[in-house]
Design a protein around this motif. Structure first.
Motif, mmCIF file in Angstrom:
data_model
loop_
_atom_site.group_PDB
_atom_site.id
_atom_site.type_symbol
_atom_site.label_atom_id
_atom_site.label_comp_id
_atom_site.label_asym_id
_atom_site.label_seq_id
_atom_site.Cartn_x
_atom_site.Cartn_y
_atom_site.Cartn_z
ATOM 1 N N MET A 34 34.997 37.527 42.611
ATOM 2 C CA MET A 34 35.241 38.658 43.511
ATOM 3 C C MET A 34 35.114 39.945 42.709
ATOM 4 S SD MET A 34 35.949 37.013 46.296
ATOM 5 C CE MET A 34 36.509 38.398 47.299
ATOM 6 N N GLY A 35 34.635 40.989 43.356
ATOM 7 C CA GLY A 35 34.461 42.237 42.637
ATOM 8 C C GLY A 35 34.644 43.456 43.505
ATOM 9 N N TRP A 36 34.846 44.555 42.857
ATOM 10 C CA TRP A 36 34.846 45.870 43.495
ATOM 11 C C TRP A 36 33.674 46.662 42.926
ATOM 12 C CZ3 TRP A 36 37.674 47.510 47.527
ATOM 13 C CH2 TRP A 36 38.816 46.788 47.863
ATOM 14 N N TYR A 37 32.881 47.207 43.825
ATOM 15 C CA TYR A 37 31.774 48.076 43.464
ATOM 16 C C TYR A 37 32.034 49.452 44.085
ATOM 17 C CZ TYR A 37 28.916 44.058 41.991
ATOM 18 O OH TYR A 37 28.423 42.947 41.346
ATOM 19 N N ALA A 49 34.832 46.491 38.786
ATOM 20 C CA ALA A 49 35.654 45.437 38.186
ATOM 21 C C ALA A 49 35.382 44.128 38.909
ATOM 22 C CB ALA A 49 37.137 45.789 38.265
ATOM 23 N N SER A 50 35.558 43.031 38.201
ATOM 24 C CA SER A 50 35.395 41.724 38.817
ATOM 25 C C SER A 50 36.455 40.768 38.276
ATOM 26 C CB SER A 50 34.001 41.152 38.558
ATOM 27 O OG SER A 50 33.824 40.902 37.179
ATOM 28 N N ILE A 51 36.716 39.733 39.077
ATOM 29 C CA ILE A 51 37.657 38.697 38.670
ATOM 30 C C ILE A 51 37.079 37.353 39.063
ATOM 31 C CG2 ILE A 51 39.002 38.972 40.812
ATOM 32 C CD1 ILE A 51 41.507 38.281 39.079
ATOM 33 N N GLY A 52 37.015 36.454 38.099
ATOM 34 C CA GLY A 52 36.411 35.161 38.335
ATOM 35 C C GLY A 52 37.420 34.032 38.324
#
Length: 115
Positions: A34-37, A49-52
């Motif tokens: 999931m990420g924020w662009y 930012a991203s989180i895996g």
């Protein structure tokens, strides 16, 4: 069908804080990246930012130390906590889910940093 709905944007003064939230359906935040662009006027969309899987996070250099991405598996949400906001953080922020190589996007939420 994957649906992502962002919330939490708004107008904030420089140095202030905001928390963005993304509610996901059709995709588990715990099993997908999931990420924020963000996209500012006249500029390309960029990863913030991203989180895996396993909670591994990644940040673009300009937000390191100021932004924190987190995920709630029971709620199936992804949040972006933003501190010490700067005018250059002004943009529309989009939630992203990458599942099996396919990108899904929310409609975005506008963040304006201005005095």
């Amino acid at each position: 069908q994957v649906q992502l709905v962002e919330s939490g944007g708004g107008l904030v003064q420089p140095g202030g804080s905001l928390r963005l939230s993304c509610a996901a359906s059709g995709a588990s935040v715990g099993r997908n990246t999931m990420g924020w662009y963000r996209q500012a006027p006249g500029k390309q969309r960029e990863l913030v930012a991203s989180i895996g899987r396993g909670g591994i996070t990644n940040y673009t250099d300009s937000v390191k130390g100021r932004f924190t991405i987190s995920a709630s598996w029971p709620r199936n949400t992804v949040s972006l906590h933003m501190d010490n906001l700067k005018p250059e953080d002004t943009a529309r922020y989009y939630c992203n889910a990458r599942r099996q190589g396919i990108d899904f996007w929310g409609k975005g939420t506008l963040v304006t940093v201005s005095s």
